[in-house]
Design a protein around this motif. Structure first.
Motif, PDB file in Angstrom:
ATOM      1  N   GLN A   1      17.933  36.486  16.832  1.00 46.59           N
ATOM      2  CA  GLN A   1      16.621  35.843  16.773  1.00 46.59           C
ATOM      3  C   GLN A   1      16.736  34.404  16.317  1.00 46.59           C
ATOM      4  O   GLN A   1      15.978  33.557  16.732  1.00 46.59           O
ATOM      5  CB  GLN A   1      15.743  36.582  15.760  1.00 46.59           C
ATOM      6  N   GLY A   2      17.666  34.145  15.481  1.00 46.73           N
ATOM      7  CA  GLY A   2      17.760  32.804  14.935  1.00 46.73           C
ATOM      8  C   GLY A   2      18.506  32.845  13.625  1.00 46.73           C
ATOM      9  O   GLY A   2      18.765  33.904  13.089  1.00 46.73           O
ATOM     10  N   THR A   3      18.819  31.705  13.144  1.00 44.77           N
ATOM     11  CA  THR A   3      19.554  31.619  11.902  1.00 44.77           C
ATOM     12  C   THR A   3      18.753  30.789  10.927  1.00 44.77           C
ATOM     13  O   THR A   3      18.214  29.751  11.281  1.00 44.77           O
ATOM     14  CB  THR A   3      20.915  30.950  12.150  1.00 44.77           C
ATOM     15  N   THR A   4      18.677  31.290   9.720  1.00 50.99           N
ATOM     16  CA  THR A   4      17.961  30.535   8.712  1.00 50.99           C
ATOM     17  C   THR A   4      18.888  29.504   8.098  1.00 50.99           C
ATOM     18  O   THR A   4      19.964  29.834   7.615  1.00 50.99           O
ATOM     19  CB  THR A   4      17.442  31.476   7.625  1.00 50.99           C
ATOM     20  N   VAL A   5      18.453  28.269   8.160  1.00 49.86           N
ATOM     21  CA  VAL A   5      19.279  27.183   7.644  1.00 49.86           C
ATOM     22  C   VAL A   5      18.413  26.261   6.796  1.00 49.86           C
ATOM     23  O   VAL A   5      17.198  26.370   6.770  1.00 49.86           O
ATOM     24  CB  VAL A   5      19.898  26.368   8.795  1.00 49.86           C
TER      25      VAL A   5
ATOM     26  N   THR B   1      14.300  27.911  10.726  1.00 52.07           N
ATOM     27  CA  THR B   1      15.054  28.829  11.566  1.00 52.07           C
ATOM     28  C   THR B   1      15.397  28.147  12.875  1.00 52.07           C
ATOM     29  O   THR B   1      14.544  27.553  13.509  1.00 52.07           O
ATOM     30  CB  THR B   1      14.229  30.084  11.847  1.00 52.07           C
ATOM     31  N   VAL B   2      16.635  28.224  13.227  1.00 50.98           N
ATOM     32  CA  VAL B   2      17.057  27.629  14.486  1.00 50.98           C
ATOM     33  C   VAL B   2      17.512  28.749  15.419  1.00 50.98           C
ATOM     34  O   VAL B   2      18.026  29.765  14.967  1.00 50.98           O
ATOM     35  CB  VAL B   2      18.195  26.617  14.271  1.00 50.98           C
ATOM     36  N   PRO B   3      17.305  28.559  16.688  1.00 50.60           N
ATOM     37  CA  PRO B   3      17.621  29.616  17.656  1.00 50.60           C
ATOM     38  C   PRO B   3      19.093  29.703  18.009  1.00 50.60           C
ATOM     39  O   PRO B   3      19.457  30.331  18.978  1.00 50.60           O
ATOM     40  CB  PRO B   3      16.784  29.216  18.872  1.00 50.60           C
ATOM     41  N   PHE B   4      19.906  29.056  17.232  1.00 46.53           N
ATOM     42  CA  PHE B   4      21.329  29.131  17.527  1.00 46.53           C
ATOM     43  C   PHE B   4      22.094  29.241  16.225  1.00 46.53           C
ATOM     44  O   PHE B   4      21.522  29.088  15.149  1.00 46.53           O
ATOM     45  CB  PHE B   4      21.788  27.883  18.283  1.00 46.53           C
ATOM     46  N   GLU B   5      23.324  29.505  16.311  1.00 46.60           N
ATOM     47  CA  GLU B   5      24.129  29.575  15.102  1.00 46.60           C
ATOM     48  C   GLU B   5      24.751  28.211  14.860  1.00 46.60           C
ATOM     49  O   GLU B   5      25.561  27.748  15.649  1.00 46.60           O
ATOM     50  CB  GLU B   5      25.208  30.631  15.262  1.00 46.60           C
ATOM     51  N   PRO B   6      24.345  27.561  13.800  1.00 49.47           N
ATOM     52  CA  PRO B   6      24.843  26.210  13.555  1.00 49.47           C
ATOM     53  C   PRO B   6      26.320  26.211  13.186  1.00 49.47           C
ATOM     54  O   PRO B   6      26.812  27.099  12.502  1.00 49.47           O
ATOM     55  CB  PRO B   6      23.981  25.726  12.395  1.00 49.47           C
ATOM     56  N   ARG B   7      26.987  25.227  13.664  1.00 45.55           N
ATOM     57  CA  ARG B   7      28.376  25.075  13.288  1.00 45.55           C
ATOM     58  C   ARG B   7      28.398  24.160  12.078  1.00 45.55           C
ATOM     59  O   ARG B   7      27.481  23.417  11.842  1.00 45.55           O
ATOM     60  CB  ARG B   7      29.142  24.457  14.439  1.00 45.55           C
ATOM     61  N   GLY B   8      29.434  24.243  11.354  1.00 46.00           N
ATOM     62  CA  GLY B   8      29.462  23.506  10.099  1.00 46.00           C
ATOM     63  C   GLY B   8      29.605  22.006  10.265  1.00 46.00           C
ATOM     64  O   GLY B   8      29.401  21.252   9.326  1.00 46.00           O
ATOM     65  N   ASP B   9      29.938  21.567  11.463  1.00 45.45           N
ATOM     66  CA  ASP B   9      30.307  20.161  11.578  1.00 45.45           C
ATOM     67  C   ASP B   9      29.150  19.227  11.889  1.00 45.45           C
ATOM     68  O   ASP B   9      29.327  18.040  12.007  1.00 45.45           O
ATOM     69  CB  ASP B   9      31.414  19.993  12.632  1.00 45.45           C
TER      70      ASP B   9
ATOM     71  N   CYS C   1      15.088  20.813  10.926  1.00 43.47           N
ATOM     72  CA  CYS C   1      13.952  21.625  11.308  1.00 43.47           C
ATOM     73  C   CYS C   1      13.285  20.959  12.505  1.00 43.47           C
ATOM     74  O   CYS C   1      13.620  19.846  12.888  1.00 43.47           O
ATOM     75  CB  CYS C   1      12.952  21.764  10.154  1.00 43.47           C
ATOM     76  N   ARG C   2      12.322  21.626  13.040  1.00 39.06           N
ATOM     77  CA  ARG C   2      11.754  21.141  14.284  1.00 39.06           C
ATOM     78  C   ARG C   2      11.124  19.757  14.125  1.00 39.06           C
ATOM     79  O   ARG C   2      11.330  18.871  14.940  1.00 39.06           O
ATOM     80  CB  ARG C   2      10.694  22.121  14.759  1.00 39.06           C
ATOM     81  N   SER C   3      10.373  19.584  13.065  1.00 35.08           N
ATOM     82  CA  SER C   3       9.682  18.304  12.929  1.00 35.08           C
ATOM     83  C   SER C   3      10.662  17.169  12.679  1.00 35.08           C
ATOM     84  O   SER C   3      10.513  16.079  13.217  1.00 35.08           O
ATOM     85  CB  SER C   3       8.639  18.379  11.816  1.00 35.08           C
ATOM     86  N   CYS C   4      11.690  17.459  11.876  1.00 34.27           N
ATOM     87  CA  CYS C   4      12.674  16.418  11.622  1.00 34.27           C
ATOM     88  C   CYS C   4      13.445  16.114  12.901  1.00 34.27           C
ATOM     89  O   CYS C   4      13.770  14.967  13.189  1.00 34.27           O
ATOM     90  CB  CYS C   4      13.640  16.843  10.518  1.00 34.27           C
ATOM     91  N   TYR C   5      13.705  17.128  13.635  1.00 32.78           N
ATOM     92  CA  TYR C   5      14.456  16.946  14.868  1.00 32.78           C
ATOM     93  C   TYR C   5      13.656  16.099  15.844  1.00 32.78           C
ATOM     94  O   TYR C   5      14.165  15.190  16.479  1.00 32.78           O
ATOM     95  CB  TYR C   5      14.759  18.304  15.492  1.00 32.78           C
ATOM     96  N   GLN C   6      12.376  16.398  15.897  1.00 31.55           N
ATOM     97  CA  GLN C   6      11.535  15.639  16.811  1.00 31.55           C
ATOM     98  C   GLN C   6      11.382  14.211  16.335  1.00 31.55           C
ATOM     99  O   GLN C   6      11.358  13.281  17.128  1.00 31.55           O
ATOM    100  CB  GLN C   6      10.172  16.311  16.927  1.00 31.55           C
ATOM    101  N   ALA C   7      11.281  14.050  15.033  1.00 27.19           N
ATOM    102  CA  ALA C   7      11.165  12.698  14.500  1.00 27.19           C
ATOM    103  C   ALA C   7      12.410  11.899  14.839  1.00 27.19           C
ATOM    104  O   ALA C   7      12.355  10.688  15.063  1.00 27.19           O
ATOM    105  CB  ALA C   7      10.974  12.754  12.993  1.00 27.19           C
TER     106      ALA C   7
END
Ligand SMILES: [Zn+2]
Ligand SMILES: [Zn+2]
Length: 119
Positions: A68-72, A82-90, A95-101
């Motif tokens: 479903q997603g990963t809590t980060v 929550t992101v719909p993917f598994e984040p890699r450490g690098d 979050c969505r708003s920051c990403y859009q900004a």
């Protein structure tokens, strides 16, 4: 020996069983008898969940198999998201708003390889 109790849920008005085992458990912990049935209690819990901070996971092996997603923690504002993917450490996760900004924001120096005419 105590027997089971029939209690009425103060939320949905349904009767539910407060079993002898549960009673013993509650008494042991010093809890008052429940006012709500299990379903309503769970709904309530979900309601309150995610509120208070201080629940920074200690990195225990909590790796759900859910897709479903990963809590980060957002690298921008520090909020849990929550992101719909598994984040890699690098790379930081936003979050969505920051990403859009970030991506929608200023159009300064868009470093997009505008090579061939193809996508
Ligand atoms: Zn209920
Ligand atoms: Zn953010």
């Amino acid at each position: 020996m105590t027997g089971d109790l029939q209690l009425t849920c103060s939320d949905c008005g349904q009767e539910f069983t407060f079993t002898a085992a549960d009673q013993a458990f509650f008494r042991e912990r010093g809890y008052a008898a429940p006012k709500r049935c299990k379903a309503c209690r769970q709904a309530k819990k979900m309601d309150q969940g995610g509120g208070g901070g201080g629940y920074g996971g200690g990195g225990g092996g909590y790796r759900s198999a859910q897709t479903q997603g990963t809590t980060v923690i957002c690298a921008g504002c520090g909020q849990q998201t929550t992101v719909p993917f598994e984040p890699r450490g690098d790379r930081p996760v936003f979050c969505r708003s920051c990403y859009q900004a970030q991506s929608g924001g200023g159009g300064r120096d868009s470093r997009r390889p505008r090579g061939g005419g193809r996508y």
